[in-house]
Design a protein around this motif. Structure first.
Motif, PDB file in Angstrom:
ATOM      1  N   THR A  54      80.347  10.269  -8.475  1.00 48.15           N
ATOM      2  CA  THR A  54      78.420  10.686  -8.458  1.00 48.15           C
ATOM      3  C   THR A  54      78.515   9.056  -7.542  1.00 48.15           C
ATOM      4  O   THR A  54      77.359   9.412  -6.650  1.00 48.15           O
ATOM      5  N   LEU A  55      78.551   7.625  -7.680  1.00 52.44           N
ATOM      6  CA  LEU A  55      78.554   7.070  -6.965  1.00 52.44           C
ATOM      7  C   LEU A  55      78.783   7.460  -5.202  1.00 52.44           C
ATOM      8  O   LEU A  55      77.832   7.337  -4.553  1.00 52.44           O
ATOM      9  N   LEU A  56      79.817   7.639  -5.093  1.00 51.74           N
ATOM     10  CA  LEU A  56      79.584   8.611  -3.232  1.00 51.74           C
ATOM     11  C   LEU A  56      78.602   9.196  -2.904  1.00 51.74           C
ATOM     12  O   LEU A  56      78.322   9.304  -1.802  1.00 51.74           O
ATOM     13  N   ARG A  57      78.344  10.221  -4.001  1.00 47.88           N
ATOM     14  CA  ARG A  57      77.121  11.393  -3.416  1.00 47.88           C
ATOM     15  C   ARG A  57      76.073  10.198  -3.620  1.00 47.88           C
ATOM     16  O   ARG A  57      75.431  10.913  -2.647  1.00 47.88           O
ATOM     17  N   MET A  58      76.128   9.903  -3.622  1.00 49.56           N
ATOM     18  CA  MET A  58      74.669   9.255  -3.552  1.00 49.56           C
ATOM     19  C   MET A  58      74.801   8.155  -2.870  1.00 49.56           C
ATOM     20  O   MET A  58      73.283   8.198  -1.737  1.00 49.56           O
ATOM     21  N   ILE A  59      75.559   7.429  -2.450  1.00 45.27           N
ATOM     22  CA  ILE A  59      75.468   7.081  -0.731  1.00 45.27           C
ATOM     23  C   ILE A  59      75.566   8.265   0.370  1.00 45.27           C
ATOM     24  O   ILE A  59      74.649   7.340   1.339  1.00 45.27           O
ATOM     25  N   ASN A  60      76.359   9.138  -0.051  1.00 47.29           N
ATOM     26  CA  ASN A  60      75.348  10.682   0.747  1.00 47.29           C
ATOM     27  C   ASN A  60      73.912  11.843   0.623  1.00 47.29           C
ATOM     28  O   ASN A  60      74.217  11.926   1.329  1.00 47.29           O
ATOM     29  N   PHE A  61      73.800  10.858   0.274  1.00 48.71           N
ATOM     30  CA  PHE A  61      72.570  11.532  -0.611  1.00 48.71           C
ATOM     31  C   PHE A  61      72.338  12.938  -0.624  1.00 48.71           C
ATOM     32  O   PHE A  61      71.571  13.890  -0.866  1.00 48.71           O
ATOM     33  N   LEU A  62      73.601  13.130  -1.172  1.00 52.39           N
ATOM     34  CA  LEU A  62      74.191  14.482  -2.054  1.00 52.39           C
ATOM     35  C   LEU A  62      73.329  14.397  -3.323  1.00 52.39           C
ATOM     36  O   LEU A  62      73.581  15.039  -4.075  1.00 52.39           O
ATOM     37  N   GLU A  63      73.108  13.542  -4.160  1.00 46.48           N
ATOM     38  CA  GLU A  63      72.735  12.639  -5.266  1.00 46.48           C
ATOM     39  C   GLU A  63      71.655  12.594  -5.449  1.00 46.48           C
ATOM     40  O   GLU A  63      71.555  11.441  -4.767  1.00 46.48           O
ATOM     41  N   LYS A  64      70.599  12.674  -5.954  1.00 42.69           N
ATOM     42  CA  LYS A  64      69.929  11.942  -6.063  1.00 42.69           C
ATOM     43  C   LYS A  64      69.483  10.468  -7.422  1.00 42.69           C
ATOM     44  O   LYS A  64      70.077  11.191  -8.244  1.00 42.69           O
ATOM     45  N   GLU A  66      63.267  11.324   0.393  1.00 40.17           N
ATOM     46  CA  GLU A  66      62.376  11.819   1.746  1.00 40.17           C
ATOM     47  C   GLU A  66      63.126  12.432   2.618  1.00 40.17           C
ATOM     48  O   GLU A  66      63.719  14.064   1.190  1.00 40.17           O
ATOM     49  N   LYS A  67      61.819  13.265   3.153  1.00 46.91           N
ATOM     50  CA  LYS A  67      62.021  15.016   3.625  1.00 46.91           C
ATOM     51  C   LYS A  67      63.893  14.870   4.437  1.00 46.91           C
ATOM     52  O   LYS A  67      64.637  14.439   4.127  1.00 46.91           O
ATOM     53  N   PRO A  68      63.977  16.625   3.832  1.00 52.01           N
ATOM     54  CA  PRO A  68      64.735  16.943   4.105  1.00 52.01           C
ATOM     55  C   PRO A  68      65.294  16.124   5.915  1.00 52.01           C
ATOM     56  O   PRO A  68      66.787  16.190   6.052  1.00 52.01           O
ATOM     57  N   HIS A  69      64.499  16.405   6.804  1.00 55.01           N
ATOM     58  CA  HIS A  69      65.133  16.147   8.176  1.00 55.01           C
ATOM     59  C   HIS A  69      65.676  14.666   8.062  1.00 55.01           C
ATOM     60  O   HIS A  69      66.269  14.131   8.772  1.00 55.01           O
ATOM     61  N   VAL A  70      65.157  14.346   7.750  1.00 54.95           N
ATOM     62  CA  VAL A  70      64.676  12.684   6.686  1.00 54.95           C
ATOM     63  C   VAL A  70      66.559  12.177   6.857  1.00 54.95           C
ATOM     64  O   VAL A  70      67.292  11.475   6.821  1.00 54.95           O
ATOM     65  N   ILE A  71      66.494  13.355   5.713  1.00 51.47           N
ATOM     66  CA  ILE A  71      67.975  12.454   4.732  1.00 51.47           C
ATOM     67  C   ILE A  71      69.485  13.185   5.911  1.00 51.47           C
ATOM     68  O   ILE A  71      70.506  12.985   6.116  1.00 51.47           O
ATOM     69  N   CYS A  72      68.967  14.395   6.981  1.00 48.65           N
ATOM     70  CA  CYS A  72      70.042  15.061   7.205  1.00 48.65           C
ATOM     71  C   CYS A  72      69.822  14.153   8.103  1.00 48.65           C
ATOM     72  O   CYS A  72      71.675  13.901   9.250  1.00 48.65           O
ATOM     73  N   GLU A  73      69.445  12.931   8.917  1.00 55.54           N
ATOM     74  CA  GLU A  73      69.370  12.185   9.659  1.00 55.54           C
ATOM     75  C   GLU A  73      70.108  11.317   9.314  1.00 55.54           C
ATOM     76  O   GLU A  73      71.269  10.294  10.341  1.00 55.54           O
ATOM     77  N   LEU A  74      70.306  10.470   7.651  1.00 55.52           N
ATOM     78  CA  LEU A  74      70.923   9.351   7.713  1.00 55.52           C
ATOM     79  C   LEU A  74      72.572   9.950   7.700  1.00 55.52           C
ATOM     80  O   LEU A  74      73.074   9.255   7.539  1.00 55.52           O
ATOM     81  N   ARG A  75      72.147  11.225   6.832  1.00 59.97           N
ATOM     82  CA  ARG A  75      73.628  11.711   6.452  1.00 59.97           C
ATOM     83  C   ARG A  75      74.849  11.906   7.813  1.00 59.97           C
ATOM     84  O   ARG A  75      76.155  12.072   7.228  1.00 59.97           O
ATOM     85  N   SER A  76      73.898  11.888   8.394  1.00 54.43           N
ATOM     86  CA  SER A  76      74.625  11.465  10.038  1.00 54.43           C
ATOM     87  C   SER A  76      75.806  10.867  10.545  1.00 54.43           C
ATOM     88  O   SER A  76      76.315  10.849  11.648  1.00 54.43           O
ATOM     89  N   GLU A  77      74.897   9.639  10.034  1.00 56.84           N
ATOM     90  CA  GLU A  77      75.803   8.152   9.988  1.00 56.84           C
ATOM     91  C   GLU A  77      76.502   8.150   9.133  1.00 56.84           C
ATOM     92  O   GLU A  77      77.242   7.302   8.985  1.00 56.84           O
ATOM     93  N   ILE A  78      76.618   8.419   8.091  1.00 58.74           N
ATOM     94  CA  ILE A  78      77.926   8.865   7.166  1.00 58.74           C
ATOM     95  C   ILE A  78      78.691  10.005   6.930  1.00 58.74           C
ATOM     96  O   ILE A  78      77.906  11.557   6.222  1.00 58.74           O
ATOM     97  N   GLY A  79      79.707   9.722   7.607  1.00 56.60           N
ATOM     98  CA  GLY A  79      81.079  10.534   7.194  1.00 56.60           C
ATOM     99  C   GLY A  79      81.418  11.128   5.711  1.00 56.60           C
ATOM    100  O   GLY A  79      81.953  10.244   5.132  1.00 56.60           O
ATOM    101  N   MET A  80      81.542  12.136   4.915  1.00 53.64           N
ATOM    102  CA  MET A  80      82.387  12.498   4.044  1.00 53.64           C
ATOM    103  C   MET A  80      83.390  13.610   3.686  1.00 53.64           C
ATOM    104  O   MET A  80      82.963  14.476   4.619  1.00 53.64           O
ATOM    105  N   VAL A  81      84.564  13.686   3.189  1.00 54.59           N
ATOM    106  CA  VAL A  81      85.492  13.735   3.414  1.00 54.59           C
ATOM    107  C   VAL A  81      86.034  14.524   1.471  1.00 54.59           C
ATOM    108  O   VAL A  81      86.093  13.266   1.066  1.00 54.59           O
ATOM    109  N   PHE A  82      85.983  15.667   0.860  1.00 57.52           N
ATOM    110  CA  PHE A  82      85.719  15.904   0.493  1.00 57.52           C
ATOM    111  C   PHE A  82      86.864  16.178  -0.678  1.00 57.52           C
ATOM    112  O   PHE A  82      88.044  16.412   0.351  1.00 57.52           O
ATOM    113  N   GLN A  83      87.121  16.500  -2.137  1.00 54.14           N
ATOM    114  CA  GLN A  83      88.118  17.059  -2.566  1.00 54.14           C
ATOM    115  C   GLN A  83      89.080  18.396  -2.087  1.00 54.14           C
ATOM    116  O   GLN A  83      89.828  18.156  -1.841  1.00 54.14           O
TER     117      GLN A  83
END
Length: 252
Positions: A42-52, A78-95
C-alpha cells in the motif's frame, strides 16, 4: 529526491499505513520488509499515486505534489494528466509483471516512451534494445509474453519501467510470483541496476537479498515503521525488538 510526511491510508476502520515519514535520497537503495498485511505494498502504491492517501504530504525536490485541497478543505488527488506526469518519474515493477500480452517484448518496452512521452520511435527503439541488453533479453525481442518464463517476464517488466527513465524505481515483491530457480536472475538484474546508482525502494520477503542490497532497511508492521537503519543492525544477533526477532526467527 522524494519525501513522505505523515502519510495515512485507511480502508474503513483499518489503518493500513499509519502516519509514515520516509525520505528517499538520490541513489539510495531502501528495502522494506515485514509480515504480510503490514502496509508495505500500500505504501509503494501511494508513492506511485496508485492509491489515494487520506492524510499527509508527498514532496518531490521539496515541493508538494499529487494532491490539493478542495473547496471543503478535503485532500483530493490532482487531475489525471498531472498524476500521469508524476508517474512518469516513478517506475514500478509489480509482483505479476503486467506485460501487454498482445505485444512483443520490444513493443512492451517501447510503448511508454512512444505513447506517453511522445518520443521518436527510432530513438526509443535504440533505448529499448539497450535496455534489453542490460537485462539479458535481446534474443527475446520478438517473442510474446506467453512464450517467456516468469523470470524473463519480470526482466522485461524492469526494462519497460526503465524505458521511461524514471527518477526512482519501485519494486513490489518482484520475485514472489517466480519459481525458486528463477529468483536469482531477477535479483542479479536488480543488483546490476543498483550498482549503476539507480534510486530504488524495494519490498521483498527475501531476507538474504535485503541484507545484500540495502543501504537502508525498514521493518514495517501494522502500518508503522518500527525499525529504520542499516541492514547489519536489523539482522544482528543482538536485535532486541521482540516483534522483529520473532519475525526473523520464522523467516531465516
Amino acid at each position: 529526491m522524494m519525501k513522505l510526511e505523515g502519510v495515512v491510508k485507511r480502508y474503513g476502520s483499518l489503518t493500513a499505513v499509519d502516519r509514515v515519514d520516509l525520505d528517499i535520497e538520490k541513489g539510495q537503495r531502501i528495502v522494506i520488509i515485514g509480515p504480510s498485511g503490514s502496509g508495505k505494498t500500500t505504501l509503494l502504491r501511494m508513492i506511485n499515486f496508485l492509491e489515494k492517501m487520506d492524510e499527509g504530504r508527498i514532496l518531490m525536490e521539496g515541493a508538494p505534489v499529487g494532491y490539493r485541497l478542495d473547496k471543503k478543505g478535503r485532500l483530493v488527488m490532482e487531475k489525471p494528466h498531472v498524476i500521469c506526469e508524476l508517474r512518469s518519474e516513478i517506475g514500478m515493477v509489480f509482483q505479476h509483471f503486467h506485460l501487454f500480452p498482445h505485444m512483443t517484448v520490444l513493443q512492451n518496452v517501447m510503448e511508454g516512451p512512444v505513447t506517453v512521452k511522445g518520443e521518436p520511435r527510432e530513438d526509443v527503439r535504440k533505448l529499448a534494445m539497450d535496455l534489453l541488453g542490460k537485462v539479458g533479453l535481446v534474443d527475446k525481442q520478438d517473442a510474446y509474453p506467453a512464450f517467456l518464463s516468469g523470470g524473463q517476464k519480470q526482466r522485461v517488466a524492469i526494462a519497460r519501467a526503465l524505458a521511461m527513465e524514471p527518477a526512482v524505481m519501485l519494486f513490489d515483491e518482484p520475485t514472489s510470483a517466480l519459481d525458486p530457480e528463477l529468483v536469482g536472475e531477477v535479483f542479479s538484474t536488480i543488483k546490476a541496476l543498483a550498482e549503476e546508482g539507480i534510486t530504488m525502494v524495494i519490498v521483498t520477503h527475501q531476507m538474504g537479498f535485503a541484507r545484500e542490497i540495502a543501504d537502508r532497511v525498514i521493518f514495517m508492521d501494522n502500518g508503522k515503521f518500527i525499525f529504520e537503519g542499516h541492514p547489519g543492525d536489523l539482522f544482528s544477533q543482538t536485535m532486541e525488538h521482540p516483534r522483529i526477532r520473532a519475525f526473523l526467527q520464522k523467516v531465516l
